[in-house]
Design a protein around this motif. Structure first.
Motif, PDB file in Angstrom:
ATOM      1  N   ASP A   1       0.920  -1.340   0.082  1.00 39.79           N
ATOM      2  CA  ASP A   1       0.018  -0.161   0.127  1.00 39.79           C
ATOM      3  C   ASP A   1       0.943   1.121  -0.049  1.00 39.79           C
ATOM      4  N   LEU A   2       1.939   1.160   0.175  1.00 37.88           N
ATOM      5  CA  LEU A   2       3.006   2.211   0.346  1.00 37.88           C
ATOM      6  C   LEU A   2       3.804   2.612  -1.072  1.00 37.88           C
ATOM      7  N   HIS A   3       3.499   1.642  -1.744  1.00 39.69           N
ATOM      8  CA  HIS A   3       4.452   2.039  -3.393  1.00 39.69           C
ATOM      9  C   HIS A   3       3.209   1.759  -4.283  1.00 39.69           C
ATOM     10  N   THR A   4       3.722   2.441  -5.681  1.00 41.53           N
ATOM     11  CA  THR A   4       2.936   2.319  -6.649  1.00 41.53           C
ATOM     12  C   THR A   4       3.755   1.866  -7.912  1.00 41.53           C
ATOM     13  N   ALA A   5       3.449   0.939  -8.433  1.00 43.73           N
ATOM     14  CA  ALA A   5       4.236   0.655  -9.778  1.00 43.73           C
ATOM     15  C   ALA A   5       3.798   0.980 -11.073  1.00 43.73           C
TER      16      ALA A   5
ATOM     17  N   GLU B   1       5.038  12.664  -0.583  1.00 41.09           N
ATOM     18  CA  GLU B   1       4.772  12.832   0.661  1.00 41.09           C
ATOM     19  C   GLU B   1       3.296  12.318   0.647  1.00 41.09           C
ATOM     20  N   GLY B   2       2.936  11.757   1.878  1.00 43.82           N
ATOM     21  CA  GLY B   2       1.773  11.105   2.212  1.00 43.82           C
ATOM     22  C   GLY B   2       1.433   9.870   1.654  1.00 43.82           C
ATOM     23  N   LEU B   3      -0.003   9.577   1.461  1.00 39.77           N
ATOM     24  CA  LEU B   3      -0.400   8.268   0.793  1.00 39.77           C
ATOM     25  C   LEU B   3      -0.940   8.409  -0.593  1.00 39.77           C
ATOM     26  N   VAL B   4      -0.797   7.680  -1.298  1.00 41.76           N
ATOM     27  CA  VAL B   4      -1.662   7.493  -2.604  1.00 41.76           C
ATOM     28  C   VAL B   4      -2.553   6.342  -2.398  1.00 41.76           C
ATOM     29  N   LEU B   5      -3.772   6.637  -2.611  1.00 41.11           N
ATOM     30  CA  LEU B   5      -4.871   5.733  -2.548  1.00 41.11           C
ATOM     31  C   LEU B   5      -5.210   5.107  -3.981  1.00 41.11           C
ATOM     32  N   HIS B   6      -4.979   3.991  -4.496  1.00 46.25           N
ATOM     33  CA  HIS B   6      -5.292   3.381  -5.676  1.00 46.25           C
ATOM     34  C   HIS B   6      -6.556   3.253  -6.188  1.00 46.25           C
ATOM     35  N   ARG B   7      -7.116   4.418  -6.166  1.00 43.68           N
ATOM     36  CA  ARG B   7      -8.540   4.672  -6.758  1.00 43.68           C
ATOM     37  C   ARG B   7      -8.673   6.372  -6.963  1.00 43.68           C
TER      38      ARG B   7
ATOM     39  N   VAL C   1     -13.738   9.247  -2.466  1.00 44.26           N
ATOM     40  CA  VAL C   1     -13.280   8.063  -3.081  1.00 44.26           C
ATOM     41  C   VAL C   1     -13.827   6.822  -2.527  1.00 44.26           C
ATOM     42  N   GLN C   2     -14.214   6.036  -3.478  1.00 47.50           N
ATOM     43  CA  GLN C   2     -14.919   4.768  -2.873  1.00 47.50           C
ATOM     44  C   GLN C   2     -14.365   3.583  -3.717  1.00 47.50           C
ATOM     45  N   CYS C   3     -14.737   2.367  -2.857  1.00 47.57           N
ATOM     46  CA  CYS C   3     -14.474   1.092  -3.384  1.00 47.57           C
ATOM     47  C   CYS C   3     -12.675   0.996  -2.956  1.00 47.57           C
ATOM     48  N   ILE C   4     -12.305   1.575  -1.754  1.00 45.47           N
ATOM     49  CA  ILE C   4     -10.793   1.366  -1.491  1.00 45.47           C
ATOM     50  C   ILE C   4     -10.654   0.092  -1.009  1.00 45.47           C
ATOM     51  N   GLU C   5      -9.538  -0.462  -1.382  1.00 46.51           N
ATOM     52  CA  GLU C   5      -9.115  -1.921  -0.660  1.00 46.51           C
ATOM     53  C   GLU C   5      -9.009  -1.668   0.797  1.00 46.51           C
ATOM     54  N   ALA C   6      -9.453  -2.773   1.328  1.00 41.41           N
ATOM     55  CA  ALA C   6      -9.490  -2.802   2.908  1.00 41.41           C
ATOM     56  C   ALA C   6      -8.257  -2.536   3.556  1.00 41.41           C
TER      57      ALA C   6
END
Length: 566
Positions: free
Chosen positions: A216-220, A233-239, A327-332
């Motif tokens: 959850d802390l990385h994005t490919a 900085e911060g978090l990237v939510l993959h939605r 932002v909806q349908c975020i992974e648990a």
């Protein structure tokens, strides 16, 4: 129909040497990349040992068993795949040579089957001795001799870590995982990410969090150069935002795990409408209820709604009117990490939302969309959570294979650091009890005596651990009066040299290795230490764990007498 095949030490050596011939191509500073072509036509270019082994189509169950042992080891230490195969192969070869020599001198059988049975029993006996060798000999040598040569990665009593020392261990790690073009860039990026995420205290806890939530802390990002990788900085939510309303400055965030729109009926019950008027009245009531909830959130200055489920169009409509981004349908797992870092718990029912307090809301620094490759995601800034400063890493690669290699190497690098930081390897319980009786000192003294390898213990790369262990094992064998101990020491001492032999091997000759070995041996004998070693460092605890894992793997392999093929 079942087919039964006997399994001997020769077959084990053939299988391990086949794997050894593969990993040798990409081992050491002179190792190259390995090219795989998948059945789909996709190309994989890598020098990561774990990815190389996992890409092989292995039919033999023993080969798969060895790879499983390697994977289990790497899941703990994050490193050592290729060294595992090299060490296992050398250990099995030495085991065969030792057993053949012993049975040739002592055998009373003159037929082939009788000698084969004797050799099989002797192999099992020797490997049984290897496990006791670990606790009775290896641990003693580590504690009393090899520890005199290690240095600490930390400065002072508070486990302070400098950029230089962090860089020296990460550079050595990425050099074996990534090609020569990019290993320095990723090494510096990993160090930068580590120091940005960690506060002055609790770096061990921060590493645990990074390793546990790395997904959850990385994005490919595929299709971009590796040097386009960066830290955010911060978090990237993959939605992506379903509703986005631009905001400036800090904002409050509500996290929900259920639909905000109230249902027409409770679960397990049936709602009976006698007319269309009743149905319309129910829908109007629900719409007013949703409006009431969204107005309540607006009054409490909520600007962002994060949901693990899909919200209704009515909720999204009123969110737009109230200036609330959604932002909806975020992974648990992503939502769980966000709640942990924000220090809140998610709400579920509309009743909980209407009776929520300010402590149920998260405080975000910013909220904005971010475009990464072909996808747009929600980018949210959070304040520090204790000893962790929220940052995420964007890892790029021109093709999927290289992108996955960077992600795997980055994750495994922090596993290695976690093992180095947290793993103060303890003595076995019997030795600990004996020490308690012997030292009769204070309780702080006792805690230190129980530690076999201190956290942060490092040695120079290039075979320092193997050369030192080889020297002290040979020395121990010379003074031992037990033949079995002499055999075990010689067996392991020769096996560990297979790693530096492949490091310094050039054009299939051992000349370079022999030169280095002779110099190191003279330095140890005359000056008591290795002189002019390389500036890069590697973890002693990972090296020790590698040797122990190989000993256990070898023991598991030789206990198998036969294979049954279905």
């Amino acid at each position: 129909m079942n087919h039964v095949h006997s399994l001997d030490i020769g077959t084990l050596i053939q299988i391990s040497e086949t794997l050894e011939s593969v990993v040798c191509q990409c081992f050491g500073p002179n190792g190259g990349q390995v090219l795989f072509t998948k059945a789909t036509g996709e190309l994989l270019v890598t020098r990561d040992g774990k990815r190389v082994l996992n890409s092989l189509l292995l039919d033999h169950p023993i080969a798969r068993m060895i790879v499983d042992c390697v994977s289990a080891h790497c899941s703990v230490t994050g490193d050592g795949t290729k060294s595992f195969i090299l060490l296992l192969s050398a250990l099995l070869r030495g085991l065969q040579a030792s057993v053949d020599k012993g049975t040739a001198e002592q055998s009373t059988c003159h037929n082939f089957l009788g000698r084969a049975k004797e050799r099989s029993e002797e192999v099992k006996h020797v490997t049984d001795c290897l496990l006791t060798f670990q606790t009775q000999v290896l641990d003693q040598i580590i504690r009393h001799h090899l520890n005199q040569h290690v240095t600490s990665l930390f400065t002072g009593d508070k486990m302070t870590l400098t950029n230089d020392k962090m860089g020296s261990i990460m550079e050595a790690y990425f050099c074996g995982k990534i090609g020569n073009v990019h290993y320095m860039f990723l090494s510096e990026m990993a160090c930068d990410y580590f120091f940005k995420c960690t506060c002055d205290q609790g770096r061990g806890q921060t590493l645990n969090l990074i390793c546990r939530h790395f997904l959850d802390l990385h994005t490919a990002v595929k299709g971009f150069p590796i040097r386009s990788s960066r830290i955010l900085e911060g978090l990237v939510l993959h939605r992506d935002f379903t509703v986005y309303c631009q905001t400036d400055g800090q904002l409050k965030v509500l996290v929900v795990t259920e639909p905000i729109q109230p249902p027409l009926s409770d679960a397990g019950t049936t709602l009976l409408h006698r007319s269309n008027f009743q149905l319309q009245s129910s829908n109007i009531w629900i719409a007013k209820r949703v409006e009431e909830i969204m107005n309540f959130l607006q009054q409490n200055q909520v600007k962002l709604l994060l949901s693990s489920v899909k919200q209704s169009d009515v909720v999204l409509y009123h969110a737009q009117l109230c200036g609330i981004s959604v932002v909806q349908c975020i992974e648990a797992d992503e939502l769980s990490l966000f709640c942990y870092l924000a220090g809140i718990a998610p709400l579920s029912s509309p009743w909980d939302i209407l009776h929520s307090r300010d402590t149920d809301l998260a405080n975000a620094v910013f909220c904005k969309p971010v475009l990464l490759g072909a996808h747009r995601y929600a980018h949210i800034g959070l304040k520090n959570r204790g000893d962790f400063s929220p940052h995420c890493v964007i890892l790029c690669g021109p093709i999927p294979g290289l992108t996955e290699q960077c992600v795997s190497a980055f994750h495994s690098g922090f596993k290695m650091l976690q093992h180095l930081f947290d793993c103060a390897i303890q003595k076995d319980s019997t030795a600990a009890k004996n020490t308690q009786r012997d030292i009769r000192g204070s309780a702080l003294t006792q805690e230190h005596a129980d530690v076999l390898i201190e956290a942060g213990s490092v040695l120079p790369v290039g075979g320092s651990f193997e050369f030192l262990l080889h020297h002290y094992l040979r020395l121990y064998a010379q003074h031992s009066l037990q033949p079995e101990v002499k055999t075990m020491c010689s067996l392991v001492a020769d096996a560990v040299l297979n790693i530096p032999r492949n490091i310094y091997n050039t054009k299939s000759t051992d000349r370079r290795f022999l030169q280095v070995y002779t110099k190191v041996r003279n330095d140890i004998q005359s000056k008591g230490c290795i002189i002019d070693g390389p500036g890069l460092l590697e973890s002693v605890s990972c090296k020790y764990q590698l040797l122990v894992s190989v000993l256990h793997c070898a023991r598991s392999l030789v206990t198998i007498d036969s294979l049954i093929w279905y």
